[in-house]
Design an enzyme around this catalytic site. Structure first.
Site, short mmCIF file in Angstrom:
data_model
loop_
_atom_site.label_atom_id
_atom_site.label_comp_id
_atom_site.label_asym_id
_atom_site.label_seq_id
_atom_site.Cartn_x
_atom_site.Cartn_y
_atom_site.Cartn_z
N ASN A 5 29.60 19.32 -9.10
CA ASN A 5 29.55 20.00 -10.38
C ASN A 5 29.58 21.51 -10.21
OD1 ASN A 5 29.09 20.84 -12.99
ND2 ASN A 5 27.64 19.22 -13.45
N ASP A 6 28.48 22.09 -9.75
CA ASP A 6 28.43 23.54 -9.64
C ASP A 6 29.50 24.09 -8.70
OD1 ASP A 6 26.26 23.58 -11.31
OD2 ASP A 6 24.81 23.40 -9.68
N THR A 7 29.84 23.33 -7.67
CA THR A 7 30.77 23.84 -6.66
C THR A 7 32.21 23.87 -7.17
OG1 THR A 7 31.00 21.61 -5.79
CG2 THR A 7 29.40 23.04 -4.72
N SER A 35 22.16 23.34 -10.67
CA SER A 35 21.70 24.66 -11.12
C SER A 35 21.40 24.66 -12.61
CB SER A 35 22.76 25.71 -10.81
OG SER A 35 23.88 25.50 -11.64
#
Lengths: 464, 102
Positions: free
Chosen positions: A388-390, A429
């Site tokens: 997701n965040d990456t 995050s």
């Protein structure tokens, strides 16, 4: 009588130190890595066996001590071996944290024996013992907190006002007690010193969020190395000095590399308390489009190039094996498939590589972010699984976002993006992901393992 | 420790410097794919602390020293054995696709 034993000990330590360096060097390339750990292991066996000779018949406690050593070795080895064999690959970071904390604790214990027993005399040895005790103690209690957090046994982050001031005061007080000990050693002062060191390790670690924990574990790894090296100077033990300092410096560099991969400085991680920032960025315009697993699979079957961006969610769903089965089907049908690994995919750098390796994915179709990021624009399909965040483009543009500045995988540049995801939750995050709202992005909702089974079936039904 | 070797003052500093550079150089050129096993591998190497704990326990005279020394050896042995097992498990899984294609 004494001399040959001393010579044997020194020669064995020399061999062990060589094997540690040689083994670590071999471990730094995937081709020779497995041999590397075996060499280093041989060094350890040599060092431990020869150290049994420390038990001297001159000590009235000779028999008791020797028995205690053998029992302790058996207990520690058996427990750790059993744990290490059965721990799942997804839990590797916390396991490393636990073993590392044990090493720090052992270094602190050595210092405690030297100080309580007043074996260490003079400013030099006492100062080194105290410094090693402080670093080892912090590593011990800090690693245990890190382990508890990653294991989910502890609330993610604990913060209160004045926390930094309290931490600084505890550290200063502990250092002051250390200086006080140099002025005159008593058991009470030593106890106070250890209490301070252990408390500081806990206080320093509790505010740090789970996403940053790998960097912290790596830092404590370096800490333990340094503590072992310092206690090595106290005991005049060359194997401990060399192994400890070696790991202290290698671990520090590794920590900096990890922090850099996350585009953060170490100070920022330790003192700014990222990890569960309030959700930044706000609402994103657009709608989420969902797609059927089968349709996505068929599109990949007829693509010429597919890049897969796996995240920790893949491993949580235990879908690596099914994923690789799917990849092999695509490869048999002439599709070029590559894996793109973000530096912090999984729970720490390199963790995802281990998880994929567990499923049998060969390492030469797995690429680091910097090597593959330019290829996404040539890819027909980018498949995001449990990441997701990456892959969140907000990291490039949205200054308000807590992940702003972190390098990301350019999956959004592929012609078509499919995201396999359990539900509409946010990333680690806590940030909304713009990518999911893009025109070229479709969501495939469901458990990653079930989705992969559906995809495999869809491709098989098409025939070769 | 046996008096056949004295590592104090500048000799100690030289060893410190050289070992630190060695560690730095070895890790400096490592690919990210190996970061986790390498962290675990270096974690194993500082498990040599068990040797120091054995020394401390061997020279213990009071029950307090024995108790702390015992804990130290258990912890150190756990560090070494656990570090070895998990590193070996991880590294054992890395393989290349090249030999299989031939």
């Amino acid at each position: 009588m004494n001399f040959p034993i001393g010579l044997l000990i020194q020669a064995s330590y020399f061999a062990a130190a060589f094997l540690f360096i040689f083994g670590l060097k071999r471990m730094s390339s995937p081709v020779t890595a497995r041999g590397g750990i075996v060499w280093a292991g041989a060094g350890m066996v040599v060092a431990v066996l020869v150290s049994l000779a420390f038990a001297s018949p001159e000590n009235p406690q000779f028999k008791t001590n020797l028995a205690l050593i053998l029992i302790a070795l058996a207990v520690g080895n058996a427990w750790a071996w059993w744990q290490g064999r059965r721990v799942p690959m997804t839990s590797m970071p916390q396991m490393v944290a636990l073993y590392n904390g044990m090493g720090g604790g052992a270094a602190a214990a050595i210092a405690a024996v030297e100080l309580y027993g007043a074996h260490a005399q003079g400013y030099g040895p006492q100062g080194l013992a105290l410094l090693g005790a402080l670093i080892g103690g912090v590593s011990f209690s800090g690693s245990l907190v890190a382990w508890a957090k990653l294991e989910g046994k502890m609330q993610k982050s604990i913060r209160f006002s004045g926390q930094k001031i309290l931490n600084a005061l505890v550290l200063l007080a502990t250092l002051a007690v250390g200086v006080w000990i140099l002025g005159g050693l008593t058991e009470l002062k030593v106890s106070l010193f250890f209490a301070g060191a252990l408390a500081f390790g806990v206080l320093m670690t509790i505010p740090i969020g789970g996403a940053d924990m790998p960097v912290v574990i790596s830092l404590y790894n370096a800490f333990t190395g340094m503590a072992v090296g310092l206690e090595g100077f106290v005991l005049q033990n060359p194997a401990m000095i060399i192994a400890g300092v070696l790991v202290g410096s290698a671990g520090t560099l590794l920590t900096i590399l990890m922090a850099r991969a996350m585009n953060r400085s170490l100070a920022n991680i330790l003192f700014s308390n990222f990890g569960e920032v309030d959700v930044g960025g706000g609402e994103i315009a657009g709608t989420l489009k969902s797609a059927e697993a089968g349709d996505a699979a068929i599109q990949m079957r007829y693509a010429s190039k597919v890049i897969i961006a796996p995240g920790y969610g893949l491993a949580v769903a235990q879908a690596q094996h099914k994923l690789y089965e799917f990849v092999k089907l695509l490869q048999e049908r002439g599709v070029e498939v590559k894996f793109a690994i973000h530096p912090v995919a999984g729970r720490m750098p390199g963790h995802m590589n281990v998880l994929l390796a567990e499923a049998g994915v060969p390492y030469d179709i797995i690429f680091d972010m910097e090597d593959i990021n330019n290829e996404f624009k040539e890819a027909d399909v980018a498949l995001v699984i449990g990441a997701n965040d990456t892959v969140n483009p907000a990291a490039r543009t949205n200054k308000a976002s807590p992940i702003y500045g972190m390098p990301i995988l350019n999956v959004d540049q592929a012609k078509q993006v499919y995201v396999i995801k359990r539900g509409q939750g946010k990333g680690y995050s806590g940030v909304e992901n713009e990518l999911f709202y893009r025109d070229n992005c479709n969501m495939v909702y469901g458990d990653a393992q079930k989705v992969m089974v559906q995809m495999i079936q869809a491709v098989k039904e098409l025939g070769a | 420790m046996d008096a056949t070797l004295t590592l104090t003052g500048f000799v100690a500093l030289y060893i410190f410097m050289l070992a630190a550079f060695t560690g730095y150089e070895i890790i400096g050129r490592v690919p990210a794919i190996l970061h986790t096993p390498l962290m675990s591998g270096s974690n194993f190497i500082h498990g040599v602390v068990v040797v120091g704990a054995m020394y401390a326990l061997a020279n213990a005279h009071t029950w307090l020293e024995q108790a702390i020394g015992f804990a130290g050896v258990v912890l150190g042995a756990g560090n070494a054995a656990g570090g070895y097992v998990v590193t070996e498990r991880m590294l054992g899984m890395f393989k290349s696709s090249k030999p299989e294609q031939k």
